[in-house]
Design an enzyme around this catalytic site. Structure first.
Site, PDB file in Angstrom:
ATOM      1  N   LYS A 196       0.886  -1.149  -0.077  1.00  0.00           N
ATOM      2  CA  LYS A 196       0.007  -0.131   0.004  1.00  0.00           C
ATOM      3  C   LYS A 196       0.975   1.176  -0.045  1.00  0.00           C
ATOM      4  CE  LYS A 196      -3.754   2.203   2.418  1.00  0.00           C
ATOM      5  NZ  LYS A 196      -4.656   2.285   3.881  1.00  0.00           N
ATOM      6  N   ARG A 206     -10.840   9.647   1.656  1.00  0.00           N
ATOM      7  CA  ARG A 206     -10.834  10.406   2.835  1.00  0.00           C
ATOM      8  C   ARG A 206     -12.014  11.389   3.302  1.00  0.00           C
ATOM      9  NH1 ARG A 206      -4.167  10.993   2.550  1.00  0.00           N
ATOM     10  NH2 ARG A 206      -3.756   8.681   3.111  1.00  0.00           N
ATOM     11  N   LYS A 223       1.050  10.133   5.673  1.00  0.00           N
ATOM     12  CA  LYS A 223       1.171   8.788   6.177  1.00  0.00           C
ATOM     13  C   LYS A 223       2.591   7.912   5.565  1.00  0.00           C
ATOM     14  CE  LYS A 223      -3.509   8.174   6.814  1.00  0.00           C
ATOM     15  NZ  LYS A 223      -4.693   7.150   6.845  1.00  0.00           N
ATOM     16  N   GLU A 239       7.753  -6.579   1.149  1.00  0.00           N
ATOM     17  CA  GLU A 239       6.326  -6.673   1.888  1.00  0.00           C
ATOM     18  C   GLU A 239       5.247  -7.707   1.641  1.00  0.00           C
ATOM     19  OE1 GLU A 239       5.674  -4.527   4.363  1.00  0.00           O
ATOM     20  OE2 GLU A 239       6.976  -2.725   4.261  1.00  0.00           O
ATOM     21  N   LYS A 254      -1.878  -1.556  -3.777  1.00  0.00           N
ATOM     22  CA  LYS A 254      -2.901  -0.343  -3.722  1.00  0.00           C
ATOM     23  C   LYS A 254      -2.007   0.955  -3.890  1.00  0.00           C
ATOM     24  CE  LYS A 254      -6.454   1.906  -0.757  1.00  0.00           C
ATOM     25  NZ  LYS A 254      -6.983   1.931   0.523  1.00  0.00           N
ATOM     26  N   SER A 280     -10.182   5.376  -4.874  1.00  0.00           N
ATOM     27  CA  SER A 280     -11.289   6.504  -5.197  1.00  0.00           C
ATOM     28  C   SER A 280     -10.767   7.901  -6.206  1.00  0.00           C
ATOM     29  CB  SER A 280     -11.124   7.376  -3.695  1.00  0.00           C
ATOM     30  OG  SER A 280     -10.151   7.707  -3.233  1.00  0.00           O
ATOM     31  N   TYR A 319     -14.925   0.732  -7.025  1.00  0.00           N
ATOM     32  CA  TYR A 319     -15.965   1.570  -6.949  1.00  0.00           C
ATOM     33  C   TYR A 319     -16.812   1.312  -8.154  1.00  0.00           C
ATOM     34  CZ  TYR A 319     -13.287   3.427  -3.095  1.00  0.00           C
ATOM     35  OH  TYR A 319     -12.676   3.307  -1.829  1.00  0.00           O
TER      36      TYR A 319
END
Length: 328
Positions: A196, A206, A223, A239, A254, A280, A319
């Site tokens: 991610k 968000r 982040k 990872e 992602k 998104s 989505y």
């Protein structure tokens, strides 16, 4: 001298093209992200995500039934948490009667066969909008993992089929796996957000959950100390390998389209299913361009989904799932 091979013979018409098609997208590929909020009779639009909504639990029932009727087999739940329930430790996240836990039970009662996946991260519950506990201006790892284990256990107890840790804390997959095993939830799976990235494509999400990091003194404004640096590719493979070794049943990359090189690398190295989250921002850009008449919405939507699957995705969280399933 005529060519021995005329490749266009296999493109002659749609019937031939369908016959030899290498990549086919079906509703079985989709995971539908669903946003849930408190209230009754609520279907609230999201300004930065046209045609997408937050649902109260009573209206969530009808949405899930419609998705199942379209052939979609999985949903991924996110909750919009009221401000008065937020703190620095994400205490509400493990509440057995919290919104997420009630949402899980609601979906399972409405469509028992639906595969319910749940977001496991503290940002919707955090006063700081971070995926972990903040101490001394730092997002601390190990204390956060303890909170995530309590959260994941509560989701399993509520009936989740898969928990989906999206936090990117080190060691959380092993800790979650051990927590589930030690509490007789050995059949609950883990879909790890393994690669991610700290991406600028998350903005509309968000907005949907009102979970952006706050701009406060001595608090990180992004982040980047825990999500991956988007300049890196080999790091993603590390990872993913670690998450698989720690017990992940599914690994995720992602965002989607900007990271298809990473998807292919992960698919080539992974022996577990690979999920991709078409996020998104990817959705919002397509919607905005189509609204301005710059793109054919349905054609571009399907081309994107095929590209993600062609790159190596076994599952696609998107989505567009409902709209795509109707076309398919």
């Amino acid at each position: 001298m005529y060519p021995l091979r005329r490749n266009r013979r296999l493109r002659l018409n749609e019937s031939v093209r369908s016959l030899v098609r290498e990549t086919v997208v079906t509703p079985n590929d989709f995971i539908v992200p669903l946003f849930v909020e408190e209230g009754k009779g609520v279907k609230e639009g999201i300004a930065s995500m046209p045609d997408y909504y937050r649902y109260s639990l009573d209206l969530l029932v009808g949405e899930v039934k419609e998705l199942w009727a379209l052939g979609i087999k999985s949903v991924l739940l996110f909750v919009k948490v009221p401000d008065h329930l937020k703190d620095n430790k994400g205490t509400e996240a493990a509440n057995p009667d919290g919104l997420m836990q009630r949402a899980i039970r609601t979906v399972k009662e409405a469509v028992p066969e639906m595969v319910v996946m749940t977001d496991v991260a503290l940002d919707p519950y955090s006063v700081y909008g971070h995926d972990g506990i903040v101490e001394g201006g730092k997002i601390v790892n190990d204390a956060t993992v303890e909170a995530l284990c309590a959260m994941g256990l509560s989701h399993a107890a509520a009936g989740a089929d898969f928990i989906a840790p999206s936090d990117m804390m080190d060691g959380r997959i092993l800790a979650l796996r051990e927590t589930l095993e030690n509490n007789s939830f050995e059949d609950v799976g883990i879909m790890a957000y393994s690669a991610k990235y700290a991406s600028a494509f998350y903005g509309p999400f968000r907005d949907a959950l009102e979970s952006a990091p706050v701009d406060a003194q001595n608090i990180p404004k992004d982040k980047k100390t825990y999500q991956m640096d988007f300049h890196n590719r080999l790091e993603a493979l590390r990872e993913v390998r670690m998450d698989i070794e720690e017990g992940a049943d599914i690994v995720m990359v992602k965002p989607g389209l900007p990271y298809l090189d990473v998807v292919r690398e992960v698919k080539n190295k992974s022996e577990v299913p690979v999920a991709v989250y078409q996020v998104s921002g990817e959705y919002a850009m397509t919607k905005a361009a189509a609204a301005n008449g710059w793109l054919d919405h349905d054609a571009v939507m399907m081309e994107q989904l095929v590209a993600i699957k062609r790159a190596g995705a076994d599952l696609i969280a998107t989505y567009f799932a409902k709209e795509a399933a109707k076309l398919l």
